[in-house]
Design a protein around this motif. Structure first.
Motif, PDB file in Angstrom:
ATOM      1  N   GLN A   1       5.393  12.919 -14.293  1.00 48.46           N
ATOM      2  CA  GLN A   1       5.175  13.587 -13.010  1.00 48.46           C
ATOM      3  C   GLN A   1       6.283  13.208 -12.043  1.00 48.46           C
ATOM      4  O   GLN A   1       6.820  12.110 -12.081  1.00 48.46           O
ATOM      5  N   SER A   2       6.592  14.138 -11.188  1.00 52.34           N
ATOM      6  CA  SER A   2       7.596  13.891 -10.161  1.00 52.34           C
ATOM      7  C   SER A   2       7.025  12.926  -9.123  1.00 52.34           C
ATOM      8  O   SER A   2       5.842  12.976  -8.806  1.00 52.34           O
ATOM      9  N   PRO A   3       7.893  12.048  -8.594  1.00 46.91           N
ATOM     10  CA  PRO A   3       7.411  11.119  -7.566  1.00 46.91           C
ATOM     11  C   PRO A   3       6.826  11.836  -6.357  1.00 46.91           C
ATOM     12  O   PRO A   3       6.019  11.293  -5.644  1.00 46.91           O
ATOM     13  N   LYS A   4       7.250  13.088  -6.132  1.00 47.14           N
ATOM     14  CA  LYS A   4       6.748  13.823  -4.974  1.00 47.14           C
ATOM     15  C   LYS A   4       5.568  14.708  -5.317  1.00 47.14           C
ATOM     16  O   LYS A   4       5.111  15.500  -4.513  1.00 47.14           O
ATOM     17  N   SER A   5       5.085  14.629  -6.574  1.00 44.05           N
ATOM     18  CA  SER A   5       3.960  15.460  -6.991  1.00 44.05           C
ATOM     19  C   SER A   5       2.701  15.073  -6.239  1.00 44.05           C
ATOM     20  O   SER A   5       2.433  13.896  -6.029  1.00 44.05           O
TER      21      SER A   5
ATOM     22  N   GLU B   1      13.739   5.457   1.613  1.00 45.54           N
ATOM     23  CA  GLU B   1      14.176   5.102   0.268  1.00 45.54           C
ATOM     24  C   GLU B   1      14.757   6.303  -0.475  1.00 45.54           C
ATOM     25  O   GLU B   1      15.340   6.142  -1.548  1.00 45.54           O
ATOM     26  N   ASP B   2      14.564   7.512   0.093  1.00 46.02           N
ATOM     27  CA  ASP B   2      15.148   8.729  -0.483  1.00 46.02           C
ATOM     28  C   ASP B   2      15.780   9.535   0.645  1.00 46.02           C
ATOM     29  O   ASP B   2      15.448   9.368   1.832  1.00 46.02           O
TER      30      ASP B   2
ATOM     31  N   ALA C   1       0.826  -1.204   0.000  1.00 51.38           N
ATOM     32  CA  ALA C   1       0.000   0.000   0.000  1.00 51.38           C
ATOM     33  C   ALA C   1       0.862   1.257   0.000  1.00 51.38           C
ATOM     34  O   ALA C   1       0.580   2.233  -0.706  1.00 51.38           O
ATOM     35  N   ASN C   2       1.950   1.226   0.768  1.00 53.55           N
ATOM     36  CA  ASN C   2       2.857   2.377   0.829  1.00 53.55           C
ATOM     37  C   ASN C   2       3.500   2.639  -0.528  1.00 53.55           C
ATOM     38  O   ASN C   2       3.560   3.780  -1.001  1.00 53.55           O
ATOM     39  N   ASP C   3       3.956   1.542  -1.167  1.00 49.76           N
ATOM     40  CA  ASP C   3       4.575   1.701  -2.488  1.00 49.76           C
ATOM     41  C   ASP C   3       3.555   2.213  -3.502  1.00 49.76           C
ATOM     42  O   ASP C   3       3.889   3.018  -4.383  1.00 49.76           O
TER      43      ASP C   3
ATOM     44  N   MET D   1      10.280  13.235   5.398  1.00 45.64           N
ATOM     45  CA  MET D   1       8.940  12.754   5.082  1.00 45.64           C
ATOM     46  C   MET D   1       8.811  11.293   5.511  1.00 45.64           C
ATOM     47  O   MET D   1       9.791  10.555   5.540  1.00 45.64           O
ATOM     48  N   PHE D   2       7.566  10.877   5.810  1.00 52.17           N
ATOM     49  CA  PHE D   2       7.338   9.477   6.172  1.00 52.17           C
ATOM     50  C   PHE D   2       5.877   9.110   5.854  1.00 52.17           C
ATOM     51  O   PHE D   2       5.001   9.991   5.832  1.00 52.17           O
TER      52      PHE D   2
END
Length: 363
Positions: free
Chosen positions: A253-257, A313-314, A236-238, A354-355
């Motif tokens: 799109q940016s992964p953080k969008s 992961e980042d 679910a998180n992924d 972030m988490f």
């Protein structure tokens, strides 16, 4: 040889006829019957004990059949999940491992129920048919004894027409019938109370084995399901981070969008009395239901406790262990805010990042 066999058959028929006649006369009240109140009590206890054993055996056999049916259903379900759980998804291999662990637990549980509970139960129950045969034989010998007793009394009742030879023979038959009856009766007076008293120890031992097997199975299977839940939570998180979302080449799109994710994190935490619903801040951050906002340092929106371990992961993410406390704060840049993610500072180390919100619960 034929005459001997014929004589034996005739003797058997004569015995049955004699017993039937004696019982008939006893039922009519024409002759008395030997009474044994203590034996009657033993017999009542035996009958109750046998009925209880038969019922327990029947219900436990049915229980084991149901357990085996659920075992097969569980294996079929897990096989289906392994087939539909795509190989590129996180936890694919672990899902297979945990499914195998669960199947082994079911097999071990069913084996213990059959070998350690059902087999002793069958052995215990097998005593009753044999004992019942002995009780029935004692009943027949009692009728024979009463019959010979009444026959001997009738031979003695008329002194003028007494046939001493018949009287002597009648006495021998009476004494033989009495010895046979009293031997069986004495044995049953010892065996029936002993069998009745054994019911407590048997039931205790059998139930201890049953409940211990249940406890081990449910404890160990709970651990497996906890691991399976963690696998699905990670998926679910992924998914929230867009790991498995198909993106159009024309508009990457940016992964953080904020729009990179189309699915929602399901909040499984029950609402508390502190906050009745999510409170929206001006910068767009939502205050989770159940979070307390009292007595917090400046800039802290609320505090959360980690319910699952998370490895970042980042570089802009926050790693934490289960049980660690994190202070939720506003994003420095509201444009970086991502649905299902929070910005926080870990207490004790002051690490910031972030988490995923669904790895924590509000305090």
């Amino acid at each position: 040889m034929a005459e001997s066999k014929g004589a034996l058959i005739a003797k058997t028929v004569q015995k049955h006829a004699g017993r039937a006649k004696e019982k008939f006369l006893q039922n009519l009240g024409k002759v008395d019957r030997t009474a044994d109140d203590i034996f009657d009590e033993h017999l009542q206890n035996f009958t109750r004990q046998q009925n209880a054993a038969n019922r327990l055996q029947k219900e436990f056999n049915n229980y084991i059949r149901c357990v085996r049916a659920v075992q097969l259903a569980s294996k079929s379900l897990m096989d289906s999940l392994n087939e539909i759980y795509e190989s590129q998804w996180s936890g694919h291999d672990m899902l297979y491992v945990q499914a195998q662990n669960l199947d082994m637990l079911w097999q071990d549980f069913a084996h213990k129920l059959a070998d350690q509970v059902l087999v002793p139960l069958n052995t215990y129950q097998s005593q009753f048919p044999e004992m019942r045969k002995k009780i029935d034989k004692r009943g027949r010998k009692l009728v024979d004894f009463d019959s010979q007793r009444h026959n001997f009394q009738s031979l003695q009742c008329n002194p003028k027409k007494r046939d001493e030879l018949k009287v002597s023979r009648g006495k021998e038959l009476l004494e033989e019938a009495k010895r046979t009856y009293e031997q069986l009766n004495s044995e049953l007076h010892d065996e029936l109370p002993a069998l009745y008293d054994s019911r407590v120890l048997f039931l205790v031992t059998n139930l201890q084995t049953l409940f211990a097997a249940e406890q081990v199975f449910h404890t160990e299977s709970a651990k497996v399901f906890s691991e399976l839940e963690a696998i699905v939570d990670k998926l679910a998180n992924d998914s929230q981070r867009g790991s498995y979302t198909l993106k159009k080449n024309s508009s990457p799109q940016s992964p953080k969008s904020p729009n990179a994710n189309s699915s929602l994190i399901i909040n499984t935490q029950p609402p508390q009395n502190n906050v009745s619903a999510d409170v929206e801040y001006e910068n767009g951050i939502h205050l989770s239901a159940g979070a307390t906002t009292d007595n917090l340092p400046p800039g802290v929106l609320y505090r959360v406790k980690a319910t699952y371990k998370y490895n970042r992961e980042d570089v802009d993410e926050l790693s934490f262990e289960v049980g660690e406390i994190i202070r939720v704060v506003e994003y420095d840049d509201p444009e970086e805010q991502e649905e299902g993610w929070l910005m926080g500072i870990k207490e004790g180390t002051n690490e910031k990042g972030m988490f995923p919100a669904n790895f924590t619960k509000p305090l």
